[in-house]
Scaffold this motif. Sequence first.
Motif, mmCIF file in Angstrom:
data_model
loop_
_atom_site.group_PDB
_atom_site.id
_atom_site.type_symbol
_atom_site.label_atom_id
_atom_site.label_comp_id
_atom_site.label_asym_id
_atom_site.label_seq_id
_atom_site.Cartn_x
_atom_site.Cartn_y
_atom_site.Cartn_z
ATOM 1 N N SER A 14 0.803 -1.221 0.000
ATOM 2 C CA SER A 14 0.000 0.000 0.000
ATOM 3 C C SER A 14 0.839 1.276 0.000
ATOM 4 N N HIS A 15 2.120 1.157 0.327
ATOM 5 C CA HIS A 15 2.969 2.368 0.339
ATOM 6 C C HIS A 15 4.441 2.033 0.055
ATOM 7 N N LEU A 16 4.659 1.309 -1.038
ATOM 8 C CA LEU A 16 6.014 0.877 -1.402
ATOM 9 C C LEU A 16 6.969 2.053 -1.592
ATOM 10 N N ALA A 17 6.517 3.113 -2.217
ATOM 11 C CA ALA A 17 7.390 4.275 -2.436
ATOM 12 C C ALA A 17 7.897 4.830 -1.107
ATOM 13 N N ASP A 18 7.040 4.859 -0.093
ATOM 14 C CA ASP A 18 7.450 5.343 1.229
ATOM 15 C C ASP A 18 8.481 4.407 1.860
ATOM 16 N N VAL A 19 8.290 3.108 1.669
ATOM 17 C CA VAL A 19 9.235 2.126 2.210
ATOM 18 C C VAL A 19 10.612 2.332 1.581
ATOM 19 N N ILE A 20 10.642 2.532 0.280
ATOM 20 C CA ILE A 20 11.913 2.763 -0.420
ATOM 21 C C ILE A 20 12.547 4.080 0.033
ATOM 22 N N ASP A 21 11.735 5.128 0.136
ATOM 23 C CA ASP A 21 12.258 6.416 0.607
ATOM 24 C C ASP A 21 12.817 6.307 2.021
ATOM 25 N N ARG A 22 12.134 5.562 2.884
ATOM 26 C CA ARG A 22 12.596 5.392 4.268
ATOM 27 C C ARG A 22 13.944 4.671 4.277
ATOM 28 N N ALA A 23 14.097 3.675 3.429
ATOM 29 C CA ALA A 23 15.369 2.948 3.348
ATOM 30 C C ALA A 23 16.485 3.864 2.864
ATOM 31 N N ARG A 24 16.173 4.677 1.870
ATOM 32 C CA ARG A 24 17.196 5.532 1.265
ATOM 33 C C ARG A 24 17.516 6.744 2.120
ATOM 34 N N ARG A 25 16.512 7.493 2.511
ATOM 35 C CA ARG A 25 16.739 8.760 3.214
ATOM 36 C C ARG A 25 17.061 8.591 4.691
ATOM 37 N N GLU A 26 16.356 7.668 5.340
ATOM 38 C CA GLU A 26 16.510 7.510 6.788
ATOM 39 C C GLU A 26 17.416 6.335 7.157
ATOM 40 N N GLU A 27 17.864 5.602 6.128
ATOM 41 C CA GLU A 27 18.686 4.412 6.347
ATOM 42 C C GLU A 27 17.999 3.435 7.296
ATOM 43 N N THR A 28 16.676 3.313 7.127
ATOM 44 C CA THR A 28 15.880 2.403 7.949
ATOM 45 C C THR A 28 15.370 1.257 7.087
ATOM 46 N N GLY A 36 2.996 -13.725 8.870
ATOM 47 C CA GLY A 36 3.751 -13.652 10.117
ATOM 48 C C GLY A 36 5.199 -14.098 10.038
ATOM 49 N N LYS A 37 5.637 -14.560 8.876
ATOM 50 C CA LYS A 37 7.006 -15.039 8.704
ATOM 51 C C LYS A 37 7.828 -14.013 7.940
ATOM 52 N N GLU A 38 9.025 -13.703 8.443
ATOM 53 C CA GLU A 38 9.905 -12.761 7.749
ATOM 54 C C GLU A 38 10.330 -13.352 6.420
ATOM 55 N N GLU A 39 10.098 -12.593 5.344
ATOM 56 C CA GLU A 39 10.369 -13.089 3.992
ATOM 57 C C GLU A 39 11.451 -12.313 3.259
ATOM 58 N N ALA A 40 11.520 -10.998 3.482
ATOM 59 C CA ALA A 40 12.454 -10.162 2.721
ATOM 60 C C ALA A 40 12.744 -8.891 3.509
ATOM 61 N N VAL A 41 13.713 -8.149 3.007
ATOM 62 C CA VAL A 41 14.034 -6.864 3.633
ATOM 63 C C VAL A 41 14.339 -5.846 2.543
ATOM 64 N N VAL A 42 13.883 -4.625 2.742
ATOM 65 C CA VAL A 42 14.178 -3.529 1.823
ATOM 66 C C VAL A 42 15.231 -2.660 2.504
ATOM 67 N N VAL A 43 16.392 -2.532 1.838
ATOM 68 C CA VAL A 43 17.466 -1.672 2.339
ATOM 69 C C VAL A 43 17.912 -0.753 1.215
ATOM 70 N N ASP A 44 18.568 0.316 1.585
ATOM 71 C CA ASP A 44 19.131 1.241 0.605
ATOM 72 C C ASP A 44 20.161 0.503 -0.247
ATOM 73 N N ILE A 45 20.249 0.847 -1.515
ATOM 74 C CA ILE A 45 21.160 0.162 -2.436
ATOM 75 C C ILE A 45 22.615 0.293 -1.990
ATOM 76 N N ALA A 46 22.989 1.424 -1.420
ATOM 77 C CA ALA A 46 24.366 1.594 -0.943
ATOM 78 C C ALA A 46 24.650 0.624 0.203
#
Length: 95
Positions: A14-28, A36-46
Motif C-alpha cells: 500500500s505504500h512501497l514508495a514510502d518504504v523505499i524512501d525510508r530505506a534511502r533517506r533515513e537508512e531504515t 507472520g514469517k519474515e520473507e524479505a528486507v528492503v534496504v538502501d542500495i548503498a
Amino acid sequence: MSEPVVESMAEVRSHLADVIDRARREETPTIITRRGKEEAVVVDIAEYRHLKEVEEAAEDAWLNRLADEAEAEDDGSGSSVTLEEMAAMIRAHHG
C-alpha cells in the motif's frame, strides 16, 4: 543504520514508495512479513552493496585461511586437499 521497521506484505504494497524512501533517506530497513514469517528486507542500495562487499571479503578471507591451513598441513609427500574435499568444505561452510 536504524532499527528495522517490520511490516506485512499487504502494508508494504500500500505504500512501497514510502518504504523505499525510508530505506534511502533515513537508512531504515523494512522487514517484510508474509503470514507472520519474515520473507524479505528492503534496504538502501548503498547498504546492500556494502553488505555484499563485506560478505565477499569474509568469503575471500575464509578461502585464504583454508588454503593456508592446507599448505601448512602439507607433509611434502605431494598429497594435498583434493578438489572434491575443498568443494565439500565450501558446501559445509555455506550449508
